[in-house]
Design a protein around this motif. Structure first.
Motif, PDB file in Angstrom:
ATOM      1  N   THR A  81      39.067  52.018  41.334  1.00 12.13           N
ATOM      2  CA  THR A  81      39.383  50.694  40.802  1.00 12.13           C
ATOM      3  C   THR A  81      39.211  50.643  39.289  1.00 12.13           C
ATOM      4  O   THR A  81      40.061  50.105  38.577  1.00 12.13           O
ATOM      5  N   SER A  85      42.143  50.015  36.538  1.00 13.29           N
ATOM      6  CA  SER A  85      42.075  48.951  35.530  1.00 13.29           C
ATOM      7  C   SER A  85      42.318  49.509  34.138  1.00 13.29           C
ATOM      8  O   SER A  85      42.998  48.893  33.308  1.00 13.29           O
ATOM      9  N   SER A  89      45.292  48.521  31.473  1.00 14.39           N
ATOM     10  CA  SER A  89      44.978  48.154  30.093  1.00 14.39           C
ATOM     11  C   SER A  89      45.730  49.046  29.109  1.00 14.39           C
ATOM     12  O   SER A  89      46.297  48.562  28.117  1.00 14.39           O
TER      13      SER A  89
END
Length: 191
Positions: A81, A85, A89
């Motif tokens: 996870t 992320s 980004s």
């Protein structure tokens, strides 16, 4: 195998560096998923794709010695996870970097947005006078002999500072800010 980049997230990076970091994170995500899938089938990480035998043994040892029952896999859910992320980004940063700053011509020289080294550079046909150099310094520009230019970090603030310097105004009559990409429209209803 390094799971995370140690570079501070606020440090400026060129579009090429961001794309390279994005590729590494995507490869890491695929490797972690493949190792987890291999471990579920084989019960060991030895022989898993994308990692060395020494790394596989360390992962097997980690699984065997963990005291948490929910972490019984080589790469935990939060590893996947967190990396995902970071990928999202970086994708957004690469997209923003792709918009890029633009340079302009001014009387007696030119301004260039050098995204490779992340600098706004001012090149003069002749050496600026003492007063002009003082104005450049007051606006954050420094002389870089290696680049043969006055420069500062390429940010919105650099563009605003350049816009306040009258002797580097674009010769086409537009403002410095008009030469730059437009910021995305802001949704005032969302907070």
């Amino acid at each position: 195998m390094s799971y995370y980049n140690s570079k501070p997230s606020g440090a400026p990076q060129s579009a090429e560096a961001l794309a390279g970091e994005l590729n590494k994170c995507v490869e890491l995500q695929e490797t972690m998923k493949a190792v987890n899938a291999y471990w579920r089938k084989a019960g060991t990480c030895v022989g898993a794709p994308g990692i060395t035998e020494a790394q596989a043994k360390r992962l097997d040892e980690k699984i065997a010695t963990t005291r948490y029952s929910w972490e019984k896999q080589p790469f935990s859910t939060y590893d996947l996870t967190n990396n995902n992320s970071k990928i999202k980004s970086l994708e957004s940063k690469v997209k923003e970097a792709g918009k890029g700053f633009e340079g302009w011509e001014f009387h007696g020289g030119r301004a260039e947005a050098n995204t490779e080294i992340n600098r706004l550079q001012l090149f003069f046909d002749e050496r600026p006078g003492e007063k002009q150099r003082a104005v450049l310094k007051a606006n954050g520009f420094k002389w870089a002999p290696s680049q043969d230019a006055w420069q500062r970090q390429l940010t919105d603030n650099a563009i605003y500072s350049a816009g306040r310097i009258d002797f580097i105004e674009p010769s086409d009559g537009r403002s410095v800010r008009d030469h730059q990409p437009k910021a995305p429209a802001r949704d005032d209803g969302a907070r």
